[in-house]
Design an enzyme around this catalytic site. Structure first.
Site, PDB file in Angstrom:
ATOM      1  N   ASP A 445      22.318  72.765 -46.705  1.00  0.00           N
ATOM      2  CA  ASP A 445      22.744  73.306 -45.633  1.00  0.00           C
ATOM      3  C   ASP A 445      22.210  74.500 -44.906  1.00  0.00           C
ATOM      4  O   ASP A 445      22.942  75.396 -44.178  1.00  0.00           O
ATOM      5  CB  ASP A 445      24.372  73.620 -45.301  1.00  0.00           C
ATOM      6  CG  ASP A 445      25.108  72.243 -45.692  1.00  0.00           C
ATOM      7  OD1 ASP A 445      24.412  71.185 -45.235  1.00  0.00           O
ATOM      8  OD2 ASP A 445      26.153  72.300 -46.096  1.00  0.00           O
ATOM      9  N   ASN A 482      20.484  69.328 -50.296  1.00  0.00           N
ATOM     10  CA  ASN A 482      21.623  68.773 -49.494  1.00  0.00           C
ATOM     11  C   ASN A 482      21.502  68.674 -47.972  1.00  0.00           C
ATOM     12  O   ASN A 482      21.356  69.708 -47.316  1.00  0.00           O
ATOM     13  CB  ASN A 482      22.921  69.351 -49.924  1.00  0.00           C
ATOM     14  CG  ASN A 482      24.132  68.846 -49.386  1.00  0.00           C
ATOM     15  OD1 ASN A 482      24.592  67.744 -49.398  1.00  0.00           O
ATOM     16  ND2 ASN A 482      24.776  69.799 -48.611  1.00  0.00           N
ATOM     17  N   GLU A 483      21.680  67.480 -47.321  1.00  0.00           N
ATOM     18  CA  GLU A 483      21.798  67.408 -45.865  1.00  0.00           C
ATOM     19  C   GLU A 483      20.628  68.043 -45.018  1.00  0.00           C
ATOM     20  O   GLU A 483      20.999  68.495 -44.074  1.00  0.00           O
ATOM     21  CB  GLU A 483      23.102  67.933 -45.638  1.00  0.00           C
ATOM     22  CG  GLU A 483      24.308  67.049 -46.128  1.00  0.00           C
ATOM     23  CD  GLU A 483      25.689  67.490 -45.815  1.00  0.00           C
ATOM     24  OE1 GLU A 483      26.688  66.765 -45.583  1.00  0.00           O
ATOM     25  OE2 GLU A 483      25.962  68.728 -45.465  1.00  0.00           O
ATOM     26  N   LEU A 484      19.609  68.043 -45.499  1.00  0.00           N
ATOM     27  CA  LEU A 484      18.293  68.817 -44.981  1.00  0.00           C
ATOM     28  C   LEU A 484      17.958  68.020 -43.930  1.00  0.00           C
ATOM     29  O   LEU A 484      17.419  68.585 -42.892  1.00  0.00           O
ATOM     30  CB  LEU A 484      17.179  68.994 -45.936  1.00  0.00           C
ATOM     31  CG  LEU A 484      17.717  69.830 -47.206  1.00  0.00           C
ATOM     32  CD1 LEU A 484      16.513  70.201 -48.134  1.00  0.00           C
ATOM     33  CD2 LEU A 484      18.182  71.218 -46.536  1.00  0.00           C
ATOM     34  N   ASP A 565      25.931  59.822 -45.055  1.00  0.00           N
ATOM     35  CA  ASP A 565      27.204  60.572 -45.473  1.00  0.00           C
ATOM     36  C   ASP A 565      27.929  60.328 -44.015  1.00  0.00           C
ATOM     37  O   ASP A 565      27.577  60.113 -43.065  1.00  0.00           O
ATOM     38  CB  ASP A 565      26.764  62.152 -45.930  1.00  0.00           C
ATOM     39  CG  ASP A 565      26.255  62.890 -44.846  1.00  0.00           C
ATOM     40  OD1 ASP A 565      26.217  62.484 -43.889  1.00  0.00           O
ATOM     41  OD2 ASP A 565      25.936  64.087 -45.109  1.00  0.00           O
TER      42      ASP A 565
END
Length: 919
Positions: A445, A482-484, A565
């Site tokens: 994040d 994560n979630e890049l 997600d």
């Protein structure tokens, strides 16, 4: 003394020989001090300052009340760990002396014998320093190791303020509490997250050693500090399914301290870990070496090794692999033993083939895992740090957690980025239990600097951990972060589109140009993806310097790519499957809930045990403050409101006369919504295995709690199961029956879904009931349907439209049962699979619930067995539907118990109907 007390304990496990001295610095002969605050207390190693201050009663329990705020001064203070004088050290001529640290958190200056040694700046690296010249002038009483730990929040702020430092467009880096986490290589969640506290601890969080090597004997002067054992199929390339007919290749690479003899070689032995029988042994060839590493390979006969499989797909066959470094006459110089296994695990992201298109699979790219050449359905959850202080994470605690994972019918965990790289003992447990570990580098994040110093630091961190973990058969994947690609890069494009190219290039510099060569250069057995969620790769070409070319948004309409997600806190659309994402794999999704009363009682004073008390609201970090304020009521109230609205919208809510009982019932109702919602999503994703999106994975957010607070977890901090974990245990069974309702059109369908690899046949039964248990007759739907469902597939067993059924939906429930005959993967034995589910067309808040808890006169929804504090146990099943006249026997497993069994007499039974009762 440290040497006398601890080196003996280490000797049994250390890869050393007789001429070495290995001093384990673990133990209690340490002092933690801060001269400015006049604090000096006993310390230990491994440890962190908060823990030692708590043990010395300088501070209270960090987890109690609002101590995450009250103890911020600890994180903002420097702390020095000082050892007792070390005895037994040799200063003989030719002796090499090394300091070896497996984990220092995070910024340190190291002093030995009164002389500065080095500074460190990475929690995740292994550091080693040659201090051979220090002992000659070091008196015995001065043989002291001093490690000064700087304040990570303060140093992060200083780095961020440096002239010319990297900045990012607004909204790219998510701040939870302490800012500037992206500038330092420390556990990112230590600075706060929406499910945990921001303690930002400091200390020697992993073991440390003093190693002395004698150079008087050329065959005994190295110490192996790390190893990389890679087992793969001959010709295998990363991210591509290998040829399962090829022999195995063992590549063994050892990192050492000291001086390697000129003619050193490597020998190996495989021993069956269960029978202790030697399976094979031999000499490694193609030996290469440097002044730090020796590497060799050999080809292995595949017929003599049994495959390792994840839980539910086969046996977890494991072997003890010993690799010896040998000199003249095959004299052993050093020896390393690791438990390992033979398997191939691939993240298949390749284009959909013509064969798949002919099967009805939608065009695009795959995104699923294959174990030993087989597609399978990944069922599991996301693993976060199990404690804010890693030295408290014991093998016993992790075994208890993995017992819950396996009992919950899971076969994969996503080890979320921005915790810490897990210690080997957790992977050892995963190897044993058959749990695949999707692992990630510690980035989340945010976007990160790419200056040479930062990149060099990351390269050392990543290289150490990739090599250290690679021998574990449970290792399933390396992801860059994560979630890049689904959050951070789109945030740049939204707030500063003119700068998108610059930041995309920086992203690729770190997550492709640097991390890909580290993974691919140290392992051929594992796949890599730069981001947890995204559209996968556009091209995989091993003739390119960096083989992976990311797809980003280069997509074709109606094609399906990548993994998803999903979070939606508007509970009005909960259970509406048209709102769920359609992808190849669901890697995280969820909704938060309160922990149980028993967990709250561990952390909150009795006067604060009500739903919106100050302490409970401020321990709720959804939504985060975004800064260091200690009155985050406004943001927290949004998250608390989401839970409240969901409970009121979908269930009868409690209004009990006893305030603590009312609070407990409200907490439980939020858990029911969470469990209900996750069940809806998981059965939707699992049905996708037989739909055009060919969806082959569901990992919900999140497995476990880091502390006692409202979170997305299914297992509370002490190990107690929330309603969610029971619901996931149920919906992760191999064969399930699940309803799907379109509230707009009234279309209603029921599917049987199987993750077995071969067809299963059986019968689905349907029973429409009023809530008082009275059967509803004369409906046009069948009561039984025979079916066959294919392997990794789904089949529809009922289709109707509720508008055509003349029933009062406020007083009706459909009970569904499936019984199927089939075989688990890698077995030839047929067995019976059973699953029950239920459907109600209206919110249970509107349903005519008029039954008793005993289910003697009605249908009991969400029947719940509870037990008192002081015990951690799980029931074989819980949170189930109970029909009248059908008693249910429920077993249990005790994890911990301080009541000497008295808890059994205090087990209570309730159902959702209890929410309507005043007492």
């Amino acid at each position: 003394m440290i040497f006398d007390q601890l080196s003996f304990a280490f000797a049994a496990a250390a890869p050393c020989v007789a001429a070495q001295t290995v001093i384990n610095l673990s133990g209690n002969d340490w002092t933690v001090q801060n001269e400015n605050l006049n604090i000096s207390v006993p310390g230990s190693l491994p440890s962190q300052a908060h823990l030692d201050l708590y043990n010395a009663e300088v501070i209270g329990n960090p987890y109690y009340g609002l101590n995450d705020f009250n103890l911020r001064w600890v994180a903002e203070t420097n702390w020095t760990y000082v050892s007792a004088p070390m005895t037994g050290l040799s200063n003989a001529t030719g002796t090499q002396t090394w300091l070896l640290f497996n984990g220092l958190d995070t910024f340190t200056s190291v002093v030995f014998c009164g002389q500065p040694v080095a500074a460190t700046n990475n929690q995740f690296r292994q550091y080693f320093f040659d201090v051979s010249g220090f002992l000659g002038s070091c008196a015995p009483e001065d043989a002291v190791l001093s490690i000064n730990f700087g304040s990570a929040p303060n140093i992060a702020d200083q780095i961020a303020a440096e002239p010319g430092q990297e900045t990012w467009p607004y909204g790219v880096d998510t701040v939870y509490e302490f800012p500037n986490r992206q500038f330092i290589r420390k556990e990112q969640s230590d600075f706060g997250w929406d499910w945990g506290p921001a303690f930002a601890p400091a200390g020697p969080w992993q073991p440390a050693y003093v190693i002395q090597l004698s150079s008087s004997n050329a065959s005994s002067d190295i110490y192996v500090r790390n190893s990389d054992f890679d087992i793969y199929r001959q010709g295998q390339l990363n991210n591509l399914p290998p040829d399962q007919t090829q022999p195995w290749v063992l590549n063994a690479s050892l990192d050492f301290l000291g001086t390697l003899p000129f003619n050193a070689g490597l020998m190996y032995t495989f021993v069956d870990s269960t029978t202790n029988v030697t399976i094979s042994s031999g000499i490694l060839s193609n030996i290469t070496s440097s002044n730090e590493t020796i590497t060799g390979t050999t080809v292995l006969d595949p017929s003599i090794y049994n495959l390792w499989w994840p839980r539910g797909l086969g046996a977890q066959n494991l072997y003890n692999l010993t690799v010896d470094v040998v000199g003249d006459g095959n004299t052993t110089i050093a020896s390393v033993n690791r438990r390992t296994g033979f398997r191939t695990i691939v993240l298949n992201g390749g284009p959909i083939t013509e064969e798949q298109l002919a099967q009805g699979i939608a065009n695009g790219n795959n995104w699923h895992f294959e174990i030993n050449g087989h597609e399978f359905y990944a069922k599991g959850s996301n693993f976060i740090p199990p404690d804010a202080f890693w030295p408290r994470v014991t093998q016993a605690k992790m075994q208890q957690l993995f017992d819950s994972i396996t009992a919950g019918n899971q076969n994969m965990l996503r080890v979320w980025a921005s915790g810490a790289y897990l210690p080997d003992f957790i992977y050892d447990i995963a190897d044993q239990e058959g749990i695949l570990m999707w692992s990630e580098f510690e980035f989340s994040d945010a976007l990160y600097p790419v200056n040479p110093e930062f990149i060099e630091n990351v390269v050392a961190e990543a290289t150490y951990n990739v090599r250290r973990i690679n021998h574990h058969p449970s290792l399933a994947l390396w992801a860059g972060g994560n979630e890049l690609e689904n959050d951070e890069l789109p945030a740049v494009n939204s707030s500063a589109p003119q700068e998108y190219g610059t930041y995309l290039a920086q992203y690729e510099q770190l997550f492709l140009d640097n991390l890909v060569p580290i993974v691919f250069g140290n392992s051929k057995s594992i796949s890599y993806t730069p981001t947890s969620s995204g559209n996968g790769y556009l091209e995989l070409n091993f003739s390119l310097p960096i083989p992976i070319v990311e797809r980003y948004n280069n997509v074709t309409p109606e094609y399906i790519y990548g993994d998803t997600d999903y979070y939606n806190y508007d509970s009005s659309v909960a259970f509406n499957d048209s709102s769920y994402p359609v992808g190849r794999f669901a890697n995280e999704f969820g909704f938060h809930s309160m922990p149980s009363l028993q967990s709250w009682q561990e952390a909150v004073s009795p006067s604060e045990l009500y739903f919106n008390s100050s302490t409970i609201m401020l321990r709720n970090h959804h939504y985060p403050s975004g800064n260091l304020n200690t009155s985050n009521y406004a943001n927290s109230s949004e998250g608390m409101g989401e839970m409240t609205i969901a409970a009121e919208r979908w269930y009868p809510v409690p209004n009990k006369t006893d305030s603590v009982a009312n609070f407990s019932a409200w907490c439980h109702t939020t858990q029911i919504f969470q469990a209900d919602f996750y069940t809806s999503e998981i059965q939707f994703y699992r049905r996708g295995s037989g739909f055009p999106n060919r969806q082959l994975g569901s990992l919900y957010w999140q497995l476990e709690d880091i502390w006692q607070a409202p979170t997305w977890a299914g297992i509370e901090y002490d190990g107690r199961w929330k309603t969610l974990h029971y619901a996931a245990q149920d919906i992760y069974q191999p064969v399930i029956i699940s309803p799907f309702f379109n509230v707009t059109t009234g279309d209603f369908q029921v599917y049987v879904t199987s993750d077995l690899w071969t067809p299963a046949s059986g019968t689905a039964t349907f029973q429409w009931l009023q809530w008082d248990g009275t059967p509803i007759a004369n409906l046009s739907t069948p009561s039984t349907v025979n079916f066959t469902v294919g392997g990794l597939n789904t089949t529809r067993v009922l289709a109707t439209n509720t508008n055509n059924l003349t029933i009062d939906y406020t007083n009706v429930i459909l009970y569904m049962n499936v019984t199927a005959q089939g075989s688990l993967p890698n077995t030839n034995t047929s067995r019976t699979f059973n699953h029950q589910n239920f459907f109600h067309a209206v919110s249970l808040a509107d349903a005519k619930l008029n039954f008793t808890v005993e289910a003697t006169t009605g249908v009991a929804a969400w029947t719940w067995l509870d037990y008192p504090a002081g015990t951690v146990a799980n029931f074989d099943s819980n949170a189930f539907l109970l029909l009248p006249g059908q008693p249910r026997s429920v077993g249990y497993t005790v994890k911990t118990d301080s009541s000497n069994g008295a808890w059994l007499g205090e087990v209570t039974v309730q159902s959702l109907w209890n929410n309507t009762l005043a007492d």
